[in-house]
Design a protein around this motif. Structure first.
Motif, PDB file in Angstrom:
ATOM      1  N   ASP A  81      56.235  21.601  44.843  1.00 15.95           N
ATOM      2  CA  ASP A  81      57.295  21.424  45.832  1.00 15.95           C
ATOM      3  C   ASP A  81      58.545  20.830  45.179  1.00 15.95           C
ATOM      4  O   ASP A  81      58.595  20.628  43.952  1.00 15.95           O
ATOM      5  N   LEU A  82      59.548  20.551  46.010  1.00 16.95           N
ATOM      6  CA  LEU A  82      60.822  20.044  45.511  1.00 16.95           C
ATOM      7  C   LEU A  82      60.675  18.673  44.854  1.00 16.95           C
ATOM      8  O   LEU A  82      61.334  18.389  43.853  1.00 16.95           O
ATOM      9  N   ASP A  83      59.809  17.825  45.398  1.00 17.50           N
ATOM     10  CA  ASP A  83      59.612  16.514  44.781  1.00 17.50           C
ATOM     11  C   ASP A  83      59.044  16.647  43.377  1.00 17.50           C
ATOM     12  O   ASP A  83      59.422  15.895  42.469  1.00 17.50           O
ATOM     13  N   ALA A  84      58.132  17.586  43.173  1.00 22.57           N
ATOM     14  CA  ALA A  84      57.583  17.806  41.834  1.00 22.57           C
ATOM     15  C   ALA A  84      58.676  18.271  40.884  1.00 22.57           C
ATOM     16  O   ALA A  84      58.745  17.823  39.733  1.00 22.57           O
ATOM     17  N   ILE A  85      59.549  19.162  41.361  1.00 25.69           N
ATOM     18  CA  ILE A  85      60.667  19.622  40.534  1.00 25.69           C
ATOM     19  C   ILE A  85      61.585  18.462  40.172  1.00 25.69           C
ATOM     20  O   ILE A  85      61.935  18.263  39.004  1.00 25.69           O
ATOM     21  N   ALA A  86      61.982  17.676  41.182  1.00 24.24           N
ATOM     22  CA  ALA A  86      62.971  16.622  40.968  1.00 24.24           C
ATOM     23  C   ALA A  86      62.405  15.458  40.155  1.00 24.24           C
ATOM     24  O   ALA A  86      63.029  14.988  39.193  1.00 24.24           O
ATOM     25  N   ALA A  87      61.219  14.985  40.523  1.00 22.23           N
ATOM     26  CA  ALA A  87      60.642  13.862  39.793  1.00 22.23           C
ATOM     27  C   ALA A  87      60.241  14.283  38.384  1.00 22.23           C
ATOM     28  O   ALA A  87      60.426  13.535  37.421  1.00 22.23           O
ATOM     29  N   GLY A  88      59.711  15.500  38.254  1.00 17.65           N
ATOM     30  CA  GLY A  88      59.385  16.012  36.924  1.00 17.65           C
ATOM     31  C   GLY A  88      60.625  16.199  36.072  1.00 17.65           C
ATOM     32  O   GLY A  88      60.594  15.966  34.858  1.00 17.65           O
ATOM     33  N   GLY A  89      61.727  16.587  36.710  1.00 20.23           N
ATOM     34  CA  GLY A  89      62.987  16.721  35.989  1.00 20.23           C
ATOM     35  C   GLY A  89      63.518  15.382  35.516  1.00 20.23           C
ATOM     36  O   GLY A  89      64.040  15.260  34.400  1.00 20.23           O
ATOM     37  N   GLU A  90      63.392  14.354  36.346  1.00 14.40           N
ATOM     38  CA  GLU A  90      63.814  13.023  35.930  1.00 14.40           C
ATOM     39  C   GLU A  90      62.995  12.545  34.732  1.00 14.40           C
ATOM     40  O   GLU A  90      63.515  11.914  33.814  1.00 14.40           O
ATOM     41  N   TYR A  91      61.706  12.865  34.745  1.00 13.17           N
ATOM     42  CA  TYR A  91      60.846  12.501  33.613  1.00 13.17           C
ATOM     43  C   TYR A  91      61.328  13.192  32.338  1.00 13.17           C
ATOM     44  O   TYR A  91      61.474  12.544  31.284  1.00 13.17           O
ATOM     45  N   LEU A  92      61.589  14.497  32.414  1.00 11.61           N
ATOM     46  CA  LEU A  92      62.066  15.236  31.239  1.00 11.61           C
ATOM     47  C   LEU A  92      63.402  14.680  30.746  1.00 11.61           C
ATOM     48  O   LEU A  92      63.612  14.511  29.538  1.00 11.61           O
ATOM     49  N   ARG A  93      64.300  14.379  31.679  1.00 13.04           N
ATOM     50  CA  ARG A  93      65.625  13.866  31.302  1.00 13.04           C
ATOM     51  C   ARG A  93      65.507  12.519  30.612  1.00 13.04           C
ATOM     52  O   ARG A  93      66.158  12.262  29.593  1.00 13.04           O
ATOM     53  N   GLU A  94      64.668  11.656  31.138  1.00  9.90           N
ATOM     54  CA  GLU A  94      64.558  10.298  30.597  1.00  9.90           C
ATOM     55  C   GLU A  94      63.981  10.274  29.188  1.00  9.90           C
ATOM     56  O   GLU A  94      64.264   9.350  28.419  1.00  9.90           O
ATOM     57  N   ILE A  95      63.174  11.259  28.833  1.00  5.34           N
ATOM     58  CA  ILE A  95      62.608  11.261  27.475  1.00  5.34           C
ATOM     59  C   ILE A  95      63.412  12.160  26.533  1.00  5.34           C
ATOM     60  O   ILE A  95      62.975  12.420  25.405  1.00  5.34           O
ATOM     61  N   GLY A  96      64.586  12.632  27.000  1.00  6.86           N
ATOM     62  CA  GLY A  96      65.542  13.227  26.086  1.00  6.86           C
ATOM     63  C   GLY A  96      65.634  14.730  26.043  1.00  6.86           C
ATOM     64  O   GLY A  96      66.335  15.279  25.182  1.00  6.86           O
ATOM     65  N   TYR A  97      64.979  15.440  26.985  1.00  8.54           N
ATOM     66  CA  TYR A  97      65.097  16.897  26.987  1.00  8.54           C
ATOM     67  C   TYR A  97      66.344  17.329  27.754  1.00  8.54           C
ATOM     68  O   TYR A  97      66.900  16.577  28.555  1.00  8.54           O
TER      69      TYR A  97
END
Length: 376
Positions: free
Chosen positions: A256-272
């Motif tokens: 769902d959208l939360d998985a997209i958004a929270a997963g995206g924040e995770y990717l962004r925070e570790i530098g992708y």
């Protein structure tokens, strides 16, 4: 019976007399789904680190390769071999059964072969008109489903479905459920499109054309599997005309959208690097978020895509950058392939070479149409 696309289903326009029908009258077989994608990469550890952060689970790790899966049952959805350089190495379709693999092997004159024991089953190895390796597989090992993220329960409007509880999605990898689609670019778009329709029974959901050039035919198609009355993804394969034959991106479903958004924040925070998102597409309606892996490949998280059965005829729409999304940020230069850098320089060289080559479909008029897309 077919359904009229003018009934506000998925496109503002239907086909005109004499335009491409979007399906083959007598395909060799009808594939069930996209099975997996294959890549070569020199650094498997780096590839696996991104894959884990993106939400894949590793099925097999050896000195020469990786097999990655989503949570849904089935075979691995990404195969990575160690190679001297990073490249897309092909795709595999899942046949309905072994008899269909034998049928297409007999029709093409290509023998079947056994797949590696870790995957199981048989395959026939073909090459599309653009030079992309395409396998058709059957009887592969079926892995069991894995526990996954569950869609959130929402309080929308005055409908209360969640009381005395909160929404706190963790910033963690979005768990990939399955492979959704792959997008390819071809200098011989119509010939390649017809090859996929004739060989695998795929059908077009939506055509796109360069503005002012509809009379010259479509330049992009979103293509789905034909499972009769069973709805399937709006597109399993998308194909676009362009100055080179190449992989564009692939997409993997999350819950769902939360998985997209929270997963995206995770990717962004570790530098992708996020390429484009979050938004909602028009053709296919998917919620989307695009990322670059360390080797420069574009990959997408998506959720809530359209599902069509075989009754819907193709829609037609002009190809514009602003028409790629219903809402969300404007399409980025990185996503459109025009950001300064090695990849855009390579594509520019391909444009100059393609317009001088009379053997492909990408001529100077098509170049003008493509350049207009990026400005629209």
């Amino acid at each position: 019976m077919t359904i009229d696309v003018h009934k506000d289903l998925h496109s503002e326009q239907g086909s005109r007399p004499g335009e491409h029908p979007g399906r083959s009258r007598n395909p060799l077989i009808k594939v069930r789904d996209l099975a997996w994608l294959e890549f070569e990469k020199p650094d498997l550890a780096r590839a696996e680190a991104f894959a884990t952060a993106f939400g894949f689970r590793t099925v097999l790790r050896t000195a020469t390769g990786l097999q990655l899966r989503g949570g849904d049952p089935g075979s691995p959805c990404v195969l990575i071999r160690r190679g001297p350089r990073s490249r897309f190495a092909g795709l595999a379709f899942a046949a309905q059964d072994r008899a269909d693999v034998d049928r297409i092997a007999a029709a093409t004159g290509v023998p079947t072969r056994a797949l590696p024991q870790t995957i199981g089953g048989i395959a026939v190895d073909l090459t599309d008109p653009s030079g992309i390796p395409v396998r058709v597989v059957a009887d592969t090992h079926e892995m069991s489903a894995l526990p996954g993220q569950q869609p959130r329960t929402f309080n929308f409007g005055h409908d209360v479905h969640r009381a005395n509880s909160t929404q706190r999605p963790l910033r963690e990898p979005a768990r990939v459920q399955r492979l959704g689609h792959v997008v390819l670019q071809s200098t011989s778009y119509i010939r390649t499109l017809n090859w996929y329709l004739d060989h695998f029974g795929l059908i077009v959901s939506d055509f796109m054309y360069y503005e002012g050039q509809r009379d010259r035919g479509p330049t992009m198609s979103f293509i789905r599997c034909d499972r009769g009355s069973t709805p399937t993804d709006h597109h399993t394969l998308a194909l676009a005309l362009g100055p080179s034959n190449r992989y564009v991106h692939s997409a993997f479903q999350v819950c769902d959208l939360d998985a997209i958004a929270a997963g995206g924040e995770y990717l962004r925070e570790i530098g992708y690097h996020r390429s484009w998102g979050i938004g909602r597409h028009i053709q296919g309606s998917q919620l989307f978020d695009y990322w670059r892996d360390p080797d420069g490949f574009l990959v997408e998280h998506f959720a809530d895509g359209d599902m069509f059965d075989s009754t819907l005829e193709p829609g037609w729409a002009p190809f514009t950058a602003s028409g790629l999304a219903q809402w969300g940020p404007p399409a980025t230069k990185d996503f459109l392939g025009i950001a300064p850098g090695r990849d855009s320089a390579r594509e520019l060289r391909s444009m100059l070479a393609a317009v001088r080559d009379d053997s492909n479909e990408f001529d100077i008029t098509r170049l003008r149409g493509l350049l207009k897309v990026a400005r629209s």
